[in-house]
Design a protein around this motif. Structure first.
Motif, short mmCIF file in Angstrom:
data_model
loop_
_atom_site.label_atom_id
_atom_site.label_comp_id
_atom_site.label_asym_id
_atom_site.label_seq_id
_atom_site.Cartn_x
_atom_site.Cartn_y
_atom_site.Cartn_z
N LYS B 353 23.38 -8.02 -3.80
CA LYS B 353 22.79 -8.17 -2.46
C LYS B 353 22.83 -6.85 -1.68
O LYS B 353 22.11 -6.66 -0.70
N THR B 354 23.68 -5.91 -2.11
CA THR B 354 23.81 -4.65 -1.37
C THR B 354 22.82 -3.58 -1.85
O THR B 354 22.75 -2.51 -1.28
N PHE B 355 22.06 -3.87 -2.90
CA PHE B 355 21.06 -2.92 -3.39
C PHE B 355 19.67 -3.38 -2.96
O PHE B 355 19.32 -4.56 -3.11
N ALA B 356 18.88 -2.44 -2.44
CA ALA B 356 17.52 -2.78 -1.96
C ALA B 356 16.70 -3.41 -3.08
O ALA B 356 15.93 -4.35 -2.84
N GLU B 357 16.90 -2.90 -4.33
CA GLU B 357 16.07 -3.37 -5.45
C GLU B 357 16.40 -4.81 -5.87
O GLU B 357 15.58 -5.48 -6.49
N THR B 358 17.61 -5.27 -5.56
CA THR B 358 18.02 -6.58 -6.09
C THR B 358 18.43 -7.58 -4.99
O THR B 358 18.81 -8.71 -5.32
N LYS B 359 18.32 -7.15 -3.74
CA LYS B 359 18.86 -8.02 -2.69
C LYS B 359 18.14 -9.38 -2.61
O LYS B 359 18.75 -10.37 -2.24
N ASP B 360 16.85 -9.40 -2.96
CA ASP B 360 16.11 -10.67 -2.88
C ASP B 360 16.00 -11.38 -4.23
O ASP B 360 15.32 -12.40 -4.35
N LEU B 361 16.64 -10.82 -5.24
CA LEU B 361 16.53 -11.40 -6.59
C LEU B 361 17.35 -12.69 -6.70
O LEU B 361 18.49 -12.75 -6.23
N ILE B 362 16.73 -13.68 -7.32
CA ILE B 362 17.49 -14.93 -7.54
C ILE B 362 18.32 -14.74 -8.81
O ILE B 362 17.78 -14.45 -9.88
N ILE B 363 19.64 -14.88 -8.66
CA ILE B 363 20.53 -14.71 -9.81
C ILE B 363 21.29 -16.02 -10.03
O ILE B 363 21.89 -16.57 -9.10
N TYR B 364 21.24 -16.51 -11.25
CA TYR B 364 21.90 -17.77 -11.58
C TYR B 364 23.34 -17.50 -12.03
O TYR B 364 23.61 -16.45 -12.61
N VAL B 365 24.21 -18.45 -11.77
CA VAL B 365 25.63 -18.22 -12.06
C VAL B 365 26.01 -18.49 -13.51
O VAL B 365 27.07 -18.06 -13.96
N SER B 366 25.15 -19.19 -14.24
CA SER B 366 25.46 -19.44 -15.66
C SER B 366 24.15 -19.57 -16.43
O SER B 366 23.08 -19.79 -15.84
N ARG B 367 24.26 -19.43 -17.75
CA ARG B 367 23.07 -19.58 -18.60
C ARG B 367 22.49 -20.99 -18.45
O ARG B 367 21.28 -21.17 -18.41
#
Lengths: 158, 374
Positions: B353-367
């Motif tokens: 969330k602290t990087f401009a490139e990835t702050k809006d990326l949806i990241i899942y907590v597990s496979r």
């Protein structure tokens, strides 16, 4: 005969034979001592030499020979660009001068070479500002009238 | 695997002569017109051989060679130097920096092939011998050292691969093993008595059957004399003791020309590819993963695999290099219309969330969470 003349003769023959499979013969009647200015018709490759030997080595190609050499190395192409021809002439001049440089280094005349330059014009006048050696050679491609000449304007730091 | 050969020369004529020389062989050729371009292509393609001109504009061959030899990722790539200057001084200068061989211009195509053939395995086109070997294929590593502990360290370092280690303390026995087993790589201690490692190396290279086997010398960091000597006679590289397992693995896989994509990319079912990004990624590993992304995504599309799961969950710390790698995978997927999802630990999600490139990326907590409704 000056050592440089002998070295250049060997180098030119070797480069033509190895890279382009073209056999050439030295014109023994051509004067070894050139009298500047030298007027050339065709395409000229040059490499500068600095160090214990200072000067410039020129290879003067007849236009028909340039085409023959390029076709032999790169394959037939009637519409070959001048850039491709320049590349081949530059590389040949580099090989001849590199060979000369090695032989001269063995005799104690270490020097450095420049990147090759190619000149085109009809005629081109080549003169020397400062030098104590002006040596020339002419070669004829076997079975043709095509020629290549070499000029070495140099000053040896003896 | 088809050998990659990089020609670095400012002359198109030389490129064409080289292209013509290698035409009958199953090789992948790359071209660069000066040292700067050459280093960039070498980093990207990781060639098995570089044919390098001396006199070039922008960056000449000597400077390029010096930079190659000082780069941990590129220093083991064998180099054949091309020079129009046959003088002793010039040859000694380039030999000192560490070339495998050199050629004096003008040169015959056959002479170049002969020299290249001593370094890479040249197979005639269509012979079928160029099939890619993968990191998951069995391989044999011969370790020649009079210290049993070193043989054991090598065994432990490569334990994750299906590779067999044959250990011996005698070079005589090692010669027999080479002739019998034709190992995929050899590690030999440079400090064996009576310069045995150097004699062994020369015997290996003199035998047509074993001449292409990568041979690494092993010694302590401070044994500079042995290292210089080994480099000057053409050892594939030097492994310093104590052995760094990840460095050893990386250099062995490179020298054996193995496809390492299986380390990072794995199928999950018929339509999902998992891309696994390891923790504490070095530049070397990042380059390795990057080199697989394009061919891997293209292969996915050709095989009808339409989904990619980018698994970053091993990462404890997010860095710019990791972000670039992830973005490269995502970009390649987007270009080929491959659907993708990213998996990361809660720590990773917070840092992203602290990087401009990835702050809006949806990241899942597990496979499992990422696979749901994918």
């Amino acid at each position: 005969m000056h050592d440089i003349t002998l070295f250049v003769r060997g180098a030119v023959r070797e480069v033509f034979s190895t890279m382009a499979s073209i056999d050439i013969t030295c014109n023994e009647e051509f004067p070894e001592i050139a009298t500047p200015p030298f007027t050339a018709d065709g395409i000229v490759g040059s490499v500068s030499v600095t160090g214990k030997m200072n000067g410039v080595v020129y290879l003067v190609f007849a236009p028909a020979l340039v085409k023959r050499v390029c076709n032999s190395i790169l394959g037939d192409d009637p519409s070959r660009s001048p850039q491709e021809e320049n590349d081949v002439i530059g590389e040949f001049t580099n090989m001849v001068t590199g060979n000369l440089k090695s032989k001269m280094a063995d005799k104690g005349f270490n020097c450095k070479l420049s990147i090759p330059t190619v000149l085109r014009g009809n005629p081109i006048t080549i003169d020397v500002a400062d030098g104590n050696l002006s040596l020339s050679n002419q070669f004829i491609v076997d079975g043709t009238q095509d020629t290549i000449s070499t000029l070495v304007f140099a000053k040896l730091d003896e | 695997m088809t050998p990659k050969i990089l020609s670095v020369d400012d002359s198109k004529m030389i490129h064409m002569v080289i292209g013509k020389a290698f035409k009958p062989y199953d090789v992948q050729l790359f071209y660069a017109t000066n040292g700067v371009e050459g280093l960039a292509v070498a980093t990207r393609e990781n060639p098995n051989l570089i044919i390098l001109d001396v006199t070039m504009p922008v960056m000449d061959g000597v400077e390029t060679l010096t930079k190659l030899k000082s780069d941990p990722l590129l220093k083991d790539i064998p180099v054949i130097m091309l020079t129009a200057e046959a003088g002793r001084e010039n040859v000694v200068k380039i030999a000192r920096i560490g070339v495998r061989d050199y050629m004096i211009k003008p040169f015959k195509e056959e002479a170049l092939i002969e020299k290249a053939g001593r370094i890479v395995d040249l197979q005639a086109k269509g012979s079928g011998a160029g099939k890619a070997k993968s990191i998951t294929d069995p391989a044999t590593i011969l370790v020649v050292d009079d210290k049993q502990a070193i043989i054991q360290q090598v065994q432990e370092a490569i334990a994750e691969y299906p590779w067999t280690v044959i250990g011996t303390s005698q070079c005589g026995e090692a010669i027999d093993v080479c002739a019998r087993e034709n190992p995929d790589a050899v590690l030999v201690s440079l400090t064996l008595p009576d310069r045995a490692a150097f004699n062994f190396f020369q015997m290996i290279r003199a035998n047509p059957k074993t001449k292409s086997i990568p041979v690494f010398g092993m010694c302590i960091k401070t044994a500079t004399e042995e290292q210089t000597q080994a480099q000057s006679i053409g050892f594939t590289g030097i492994i310093t003791k104590p052995i760094d397992p990840s460095d050893l693995n990386f250099r062995l896989t490179k020298a054996m020309n193995l496809n390492t994509s299986a380390k990072y990319f794995k199928m999950d079912g018929a339509t999902l590819m998992i891309a696994r990004i390891p923790n504490a990624i070095s530049d070397a590993i990042a380059n390795e993963v990057n080199s697989h992304i394009k061919p891997m995504t293209q292969e996915m599309v050709e095989s009808g695999v339409s989904k990619m799961l980018i698994d970053m969950s091993e990462l404890t710390k997010i860095e710019m290099g990791t972000i670039k790698l992830m973005l490269n995978i995502m970009q390649n997927c987007a270009e080929l219309t491959i659907k993708y999802r990213v998996v990361g630990s809660s720590e990773f999600i917070t840092q992203a969330k602290t990087f401009a490139e990835t702050k809006d990326l949806i990241i899942y907590v597990s496979r499992e969470a990422a696979k749901e409704g994918f």
